[in-house]
Every structure is written in C-alpha cells, then in structure tokens.
Design an enzyme around this catalytic site. Structure first.
Site, PDB file in Angstrom:
ATOM      1  N   HIS A 324       0.819  -1.203   0.000  1.00  3.43           N
ATOM      2  CA  HIS A 324       0.000   0.000   0.000  1.00  3.43           C
ATOM      3  C   HIS A 324       0.858   1.259   0.000  1.00  3.43           C
ATOM      4  O   HIS A 324       2.039   1.242   0.342  1.00  3.43           O
ATOM      5  CB  HIS A 324      -0.948   0.011   1.215  1.00  3.43           C
ATOM      6  N   GLU A 330       3.619   6.622   8.654  1.00 10.30           N
ATOM      7  CA  GLU A 330       3.652   5.533   9.621  1.00 10.30           C
ATOM      8  C   GLU A 330       5.036   5.348  10.240  1.00 10.30           C
ATOM      9  O   GLU A 330       6.029   5.207   9.522  1.00 10.30           O
ATOM     10  CB  GLU A 330       3.246   4.219   8.952  1.00 10.30           C
ATOM     11  N   HIS A 354       7.618   4.718   7.148  1.00 13.07           N
ATOM     12  CA  HIS A 354       7.059   4.790   5.800  1.00 13.07           C
ATOM     13  C   HIS A 354       6.225   6.064   5.715  1.00 13.07           C
ATOM     14  O   HIS A 354       5.138   6.132   6.266  1.00 13.07           O
ATOM     15  CB  HIS A 354       6.202   3.558   5.504  1.00 13.07           C
ATOM     16  N   HIS A 360       5.002   0.372   0.554  1.00 13.38           N
ATOM     17  CA  HIS A 360       5.553  -0.592   1.497  1.00 13.38           C
ATOM     18  C   HIS A 360       4.561  -1.732   1.675  1.00 13.38           C
ATOM     19  O   HIS A 360       3.454  -1.701   1.155  1.00 13.38           O
ATOM     20  CB  HIS A 360       5.869   0.072   2.843  1.00 13.38           C
TER      21      HIS A 360
END
Length: 424
Positions: A324, A330, A354, A360
């Site tokens: 995604h 994140e 990320h 990722h």
C-alpha cells in the site's frame, strides 16, 4: 496496588481522609493547611465533555521554587528542521542500542522522528538509574510510554503507577513525575510525545458501543505524596528546549485531588480486536487504541495503533498487510515477538518509517508464503507491534539517520520479487 478505573472520568482521591473540600474547590480556609491548585489541560472555555482540569491539594504551592536555568540535553529534540528536506525513502532501524552508561530517564531519551508542524515526535528511552531527587515535566505535550524491557514505577503528582511490557502509560502535559526502574535492570522502550490534542478514545461508529479499548480497563492512580524536605531538581521541557530549577522540597506533595486530568495506564493485552469474518482486509485504523484528533473530522494528528494476537479467517483474501501507499505517515515499533508482515529484520526495539505515498508492505518471502498457504483459520500469536500514524510527515533526526543501528539494506527485502504475470 489499587487504581481508579475508567477513561477520562472525573475522579477524586485522597492519601489522607478529610483533605478534599466539599462544595467549593478553593475554600478560604484550606483543609489541613493544604494549598488548592487547579491544573488545566485545556482552555477554560472548551465544551464540558472536552474540558480537562484537576484540583490538587498540596503541601507546597507549585510557585515555591528557584529561578529557571538552561538544561543541556544532547539526544532529545522535537523541532522539525526546515532546512533539511525529508526523503521519501523507506527506513528501518535495528534494535535500539544505547551506550549502557549509568543514567536516569531524563538523560536516557533518544529522539528518532519528528512530525512536520512539530505536533508529534517518537523517541526511544534507555535508562538504568533512579531519578533520586530529580523530577520532570513536559510543557510541550503528553508522553506515551511503551516499555519492552524492564518494569517501571511512575511517581506522579496524582499518585503512583506500575508498568511492565505490554502496558502503556500516558503522562499528560505539565504533570510533574519521576519514572524509575522497579527492579535493578536496564529499562528500555518507546516514547511517543504528543504535542497536539490530548489522546482520547476513537469513535466507534458502525462498530457500535463495544470493542477496541474499553474505558473500564484504563487505570488512574490513587493519591500519594512525599513530604520530603531536601534539595530537589525539577527539569522541564518548554518550547522544545530544556530548563531546570532548584527547590527545597519534593513536588510530589499533593495529598488529595479531584478531576479528569491525570496520568493513566492501559494493558494492551485487554484490547478487543475486531476483524473480518468473511473476506478482504480491514484498514489498520480498526486497531486504534488512542487518537489525537485535529479540527478536521476523521483526520488525526496521530493515531496510536497496535497489532496484537488475533485470528485471521478471511476467505479468498491475502491475509498479511497488503502492499500500500498511504496518505498518512507511519512509524512502527515492536514490543514483543515477531511481526507477521516481516518475520525477519523487524525486531523488538527496532523501528520502521514509511512516509506519505512511499510504497511498502510484506517482504517477498512473506508474500510468497501467504499466496501459497492453505486457507484455514490462522492464529497470529506471540506478537505485539504498534504504529504511530500521523497526518504530518515524519522527519528522521540527524542522529537517527547516522545511527550505527540503522538498517541500510532495508530496501532489499522487496528486491527478490519475481513477477507472476505470464507464468504458466
């Protein structure tokens, strides 16, 4: 140890009977000579259900201390460096490694990432020494402790909290406290610093009235005080800088208190995990424990999300976290065990970053095993990962980018992929 239970409730507690006044918060003649003080965690005019304040009845007024002086801190920072562009590179760090020198909590914080807008920062902590006659408060925001090694004792103005791995502790903005090793050992963990709206429980929406973190599982301290007369140092973090002052008594001198602004703890093992019982993969927001909202409905300054033990039963579904690219940013860590999307490389004490729209997902080995696995109910066990998910870009600190424990080969975990398209 006994605790007050519930989330955000209006509590009252007294370490000695008869110290809480009835009918008025600040009587002209203080009970037992205690000094009333209101601690506000929100603007006075916030709606009643969002108004945060507690009345403290203490031996000494908080005004009674020497002048502030600068305190030099070399490894804790929450300022975004506007001169240094943030790369969209996906990053991972191996388990945090400290020098293991003797230090207490204040000097044991090591900053990893800072959110743009300076509304959140993530750190590691590592310490092995009691704070003794030193105390701390953070005027910039609230602190969220996530231990993965060592048991902790928090001594706060409102009382004591004990915490161990799998438990989180939140110390609201401005509350003075100590945190000490409960046993003689190295204490290590993650530390979130929320400079935005205080953390609260997420709305449940269509989930209904039950599920996720239950309010009754949150624990608040009973009143406790130190009538200690000695030279004490209070260190504060204010406007991203550190300051200190001296006083002749312990700031933990609150004999009684009432209000809804206080430290609390929560056992992550009590989280009521929700998930699909038919098909497809729910968004990770369904694992939100606490959230710091913004003025835009549904857009968080930061969400605190966990990935606990759970059953996977979705049919005709790729069960690990899918590949995604996100609008949100994140920062992940691992408290216990292994993470199901990356069995290798992502370890307890480590972290990954990320940022917005950087792709990722599972490493190649995890992907190939998942698409070949038999479709039977599967228990994800022996794990506890977490994520700080923010609407603001995370900038790694310069020390995090230069750290000897950074995993410079992280990108390689996706490089073994062989296309399946066109295979016979």
């Amino acid at each position: 140890m006994e605790y007050l239970t519930g989330f955000g409730n209006f509590f009252e507690s007294e370490a000695e009977k008869g110290c809480l006044p009835e009918g008025r918060n600040s009587p002209r003649q203080p009970l037992k000579g205690l000094i009333p003080e209101q601690l506000s965690g929100s603007a006075f005019t916030m709606p009643r259900h969002e108004n945060l304040r507690s009345w403290l009845y203490r031996i000494f007024p908080s005004t009674f201390h020497g002048p502030y002086e600068n305190y030099e801190h070399k490894t804790w920072g929450t300022q975004y460096d506007v001169k240094c562009p943030t790369s969209p590179e996906r990053l991972r760090w191996k388990p945090f490694v400290d020098d293991n020198k003797e230090k207490d909590f204040i000097d044991g914080v090591y900053s990893m990432v800072v959110a743009k807008g300076e509304a959140f920062a993530a750190h590691n902590y590592s310490f092995n020494k009691s704070m003794g006659d030193r105390y701390f408060y953070n005027a910039d925001g609230e602190l969220l402790f996530l231990p993965y090694q060592g048991k902790l004792e928090f001594i706060t103005e409102m009382g004591r909290l004990l915490a161990e791995p799998f438990e989180l502790v939140v110390i609201p903005r401005g509350i003075k406290f100590q945190v000490n090793p409960l046993e003689s050992q190295q204490c290590m963990g993650y530390l979130g610093e929320n400079l935005g709206h205080p953390m609260t429980l997420p709305q449940l929406g269509p989930i209904g009235s039950n599920g996720l973190a239950n309010p009754r599982d949150f624990q608040y301290p009973q009143a406790f005080y130190e009538d200690k007369r000695c030279s004490c140092q209070v260190v504060s973090k204010f406007d991203h800088h550190f300051w200190q002052y001296e006083t002749n008594h312990s700031p933990i001198n609150v004999v009684a208190w009432h209000g809804n602004y206080a430290p609390y703890k929560y056992d992550l093992r009590k989280f009521n995990t929700m998930g699909t019982v038919s098909y497809d993969h729910p968004d990770p927001s369904i694992y939100t424990v606490l959230t710091s909202p913004t003025a835009t409905a549904g857009l968080a300054n930061v969400d605190f999300v966990i990935f606990p033990p759970r059953w996977l039963v979705g049919e005709n579904t790729f069960r690990p976290p899918y590949y995604h690219r996100n609008f949100m940013n994140e920062y992940m860590g691992l408290i216990h065990g292994a993470y199901d999307a990356k069995k290798e490389g992502f370890l307890v004490g480590g972290a990954s970053l990320h940022n917005c729209m950087s792709s990722h997902g599972p490493d190649t080995d995890t992907f190939e095993k998942a698409i070949k696995a038999k479709e039977v109910p599967e228990k994800i066990d022996n794990t506890m990962a977490f994520m700080f998910e923010s609407s603001q870009i995370f900038q790694p600190t310069s020390q995090a980018l230069k750290a000897h424990f950074i995993d410079s080969d992280y990108y390689k975990c996706w490089q073994k992929f062989e296309p399946y398209f066109g295979r016979s």
